[in-house]
Motif scaffolding. Structure first.
Motif, PDB file in Angstrom:
ATOM      1  N   ALA A 174       0.837  -1.207   0.000  1.00  0.00           N
ATOM      2  CA  ALA A 174       0.000   0.000   0.000  1.00  0.00           C
ATOM      3  C   ALA A 174       0.871   1.255   0.000  1.00  0.00           C
ATOM      4  N   GLU A 175       1.962   1.187   0.788  1.00  0.00           N
ATOM      5  CA  GLU A 175       2.890   2.323   0.786  1.00  0.00           C
ATOM      6  C   GLU A 175       3.557   2.469  -0.580  1.00  0.00           C
TER       7      GLU A 175
ATOM      8  N   ARG B 137       2.714   1.544 -11.017  1.00  0.00           N
ATOM      9  CA  ARG B 137       1.525   1.715 -10.159  1.00  0.00           C
ATOM     10  C   ARG B 137       0.558   0.545 -10.357  1.00  0.00           C
TER      11      ARG B 137
ATOM     12  N   ALA C 192       1.692   5.859  -7.032  1.00  0.00           N
ATOM     13  CA  ALA C 192       0.607   6.735  -7.471  1.00  0.00           C
ATOM     14  C   ALA C 192       1.062   8.195  -7.474  1.00  0.00           C
ATOM     15  N   GLU C 193       1.799   8.583  -6.400  1.00  0.00           N
ATOM     16  CA  GLU C 193       2.323   9.952  -6.350  1.00  0.00           C
ATOM     17  C   GLU C 193       3.312  10.191  -7.479  1.00  0.00           C
TER      18      GLU C 193
ATOM     19  N   CYS D 266       1.843  -2.541  -8.654  1.00  0.00           N
ATOM     20  CA  CYS D 266       1.589  -2.474  -7.207  1.00  0.00           C
ATOM     21  C   CYS D 266       0.130  -2.797  -6.902  1.00  0.00           C
ATOM     22  N   ASP D 267      -0.769  -2.246  -7.676  1.00  0.00           N
ATOM     23  CA  ASP D 267      -2.195  -2.489  -7.479  1.00  0.00           C
ATOM     24  C   ASP D 267      -2.514  -3.974  -7.668  1.00  0.00           C
TER      25      ASP D 267
ATOM     26  N   LYS E  77       1.084   3.864  -2.920  1.00  0.00           N
ATOM     27  CA  LYS E  77       0.922   5.304  -2.680  1.00  0.00           C
ATOM     28  C   LYS E  77       2.073   6.082  -3.317  1.00  0.00           C
ATOM     29  N   ALA E  78       3.319   5.563  -3.119  1.00  0.00           N
ATOM     30  CA  ALA E  78       4.489   6.233  -3.718  1.00  0.00           C
ATOM     31  C   ALA E  78       4.416   6.165  -5.241  1.00  0.00           C
TER      32      ALA E  78
END
Length: 398
Positions: free
Chosen positions: A103-104, A380, A110-111, A383-384, A107-108
């Motif tokens: 999730a982290e 991303r 996605a950012e 990760c998802d 998030k990274a």
């Protein structure tokens, strides 16, 4: 439920431990009696069998031990189940930690994607602005206009060269005319001199003829036959040579000889003088012939130069008319305007090239940003996908 069963089994084991603790003194005592009996040296086999039978006869005691064994077996089974439950629990905790880490990472990622997407949009905007600016320039039209101006400047420079050629032609024509005038003047002078020499020639010829006749006469007179005839001459008598009446006696022989020598010298001088005059005349006639040829060549040269100068001047007038050159619009102002127009159009072309280069640079930057955005988007999405897979596994374990 398994944990509840385990707690229940532990409670039953505690109860069994308490019961065994209560039975332990009696069991110890009975076991001691049995040991004492066994330790007796004189014990018989019958006594031992009897004591053993009595020790085993306590059924309640055997039931307690049997129950204790059941509780221990159940507890061990539950402990084993708890080990499996703990393994699943640890796996779930591990999955939870992985999911939290993913999730982290998501998030990274996605950012990072948002940053790359923002850069991509910014690069796309810059490219659109560069393309809009570049579209303001019609490069082909600018190049066509530049070529036309350069051609015009070339024609203007050609006109300047024509003017210089015309000026040079005029200078050449002036020199050729001066040379022709000098040649004509020289011809006139020589012709006049020739006329003068020819006018003097008859007198020189006559002088020579007279001197020659005198010399011939005196030579005849000085001859021996004449000298013999002269001695018999008398005044008033007939001359035996010319058959004329002698009116005067000829001079003496010495005098005749001197006169003969002088007449010979005078005749030679007159001949040399006549030859010189004729040589001068011949030389002048040759010079005049050559000079006339030179003058003819000079006249043709002057004519050709004049024709070339006239043609050049006609071309200059036509070009000046084409450029609109007049008293109010001079050649210099036309040339300055063309050069100024060339500087302006060259500046516009430089701007167009810069705009085109800016488009290329912006497109390259946009393409790079797009690649970085796609890489970030793939990271991303990966990760998802990992999070989804771990959540599914977590739900299965649960």
């Amino acid at each position: 439920q398994a944990m509840h069963s385990l707690r229940t089994a532990r409670s039953e084991r505690n109860d069994a431990d308490a019961a065994l603790n209560n039975l332990l003194p009696e069991f110890t005592r009975a076991l001691g009696s049995l040991n004492d009996l066994i330790n007796q040296k004189d014990i018989t086999e019958a006594d031992f069998d009897k004591a053993s039978a009595e020790f085993k006869a306590d059924e309640w005691r055997d039931a307690a031990f049997s129950r204790y064994e059941e509780v221990i077996t159940t507890l061990n089974s539950l402990i084993d189940s708890k080990s499996d439950i703990s393994s699943d629990w640890r796996e779930r905790r591990e999955l939870q930690r992985h999911i939290a880490g993913l999730a982290e990472e998501f998030k990274a990622a996605a950012e990072d994607f948002d940053t790359k997407d923002s850069l991509y949009k910014k690069a796309s905007g810059t490219l659109a602005e560069a393309e809009t600016l570049s579209a303001r320039y019609d490069f082909n039209a600018l190049m066509t206009e530049q070529n036309a101006i350069q051609t015009r400047i070339g024609e203007i420079n050609a006109l300047a060269a024509l003017k210089e050629t015309h000026a040079s032609g005029l200078r050449t024509l002036r020199k050729e005319k001066e040379s022709l005038s000098e040649a004509r003047l020289e011809l006139k002078t020589k012709e006049e001199a020739l006329i003068g020499l020819k006018e003097k020639l008859p007198a020189a010829e006559q002088k020579y003829e007279e001197a020659r006749l005198l010399f011939e006469t005196l030579r005849f007179t000085a001859s021996t036959a004449i000298a013999s005839a002269r001695s018999s001459l008398k005044k008033g008598c007939q001359c035996p040579v010319c058959l004329q009446t002698v009116n005067a006696l000829p001079p003496a022989e010495e005098v005749i000889k001197r006169q003969y020598l002088k007449a010979q010298s005078d005749a030679e001088v007159a001949r040399v003088s006549l030859d010189n005059e004729r040589t001068k005349i011949s030389s002048l006639e040759a010079q005049i012939t050559e000079l006339r040829k030179t003058i003819a060549d000079d006249e043709k040269r002057v004519s050709d130069t004049q024709h070339s100068v006239d043609e050049t001047f006609a071309s200059i007038i036509a070009k000046e008319r084409e450029f609109g050159i007049s008293e109010s619009l001079t050649f210099e102002s036309v040339k300055e305007k063309a050069e100024s127009d060339l500087l302006k159009i060259s500046g516009r072309i430089a701007e167009a090239i810069a705009a085109r280069n800016a488009v290329d640079a912006a497109r390259k930057a946009r393409d790079n940003a797009q690649k970085e955005r796609e890489k970030s988007e793939n990271a991303r999405n990966l990760c998802d996908k990992n999070i989804t897979e771990h959540k599914s596994k977590f739900d299965t374990v649960s």
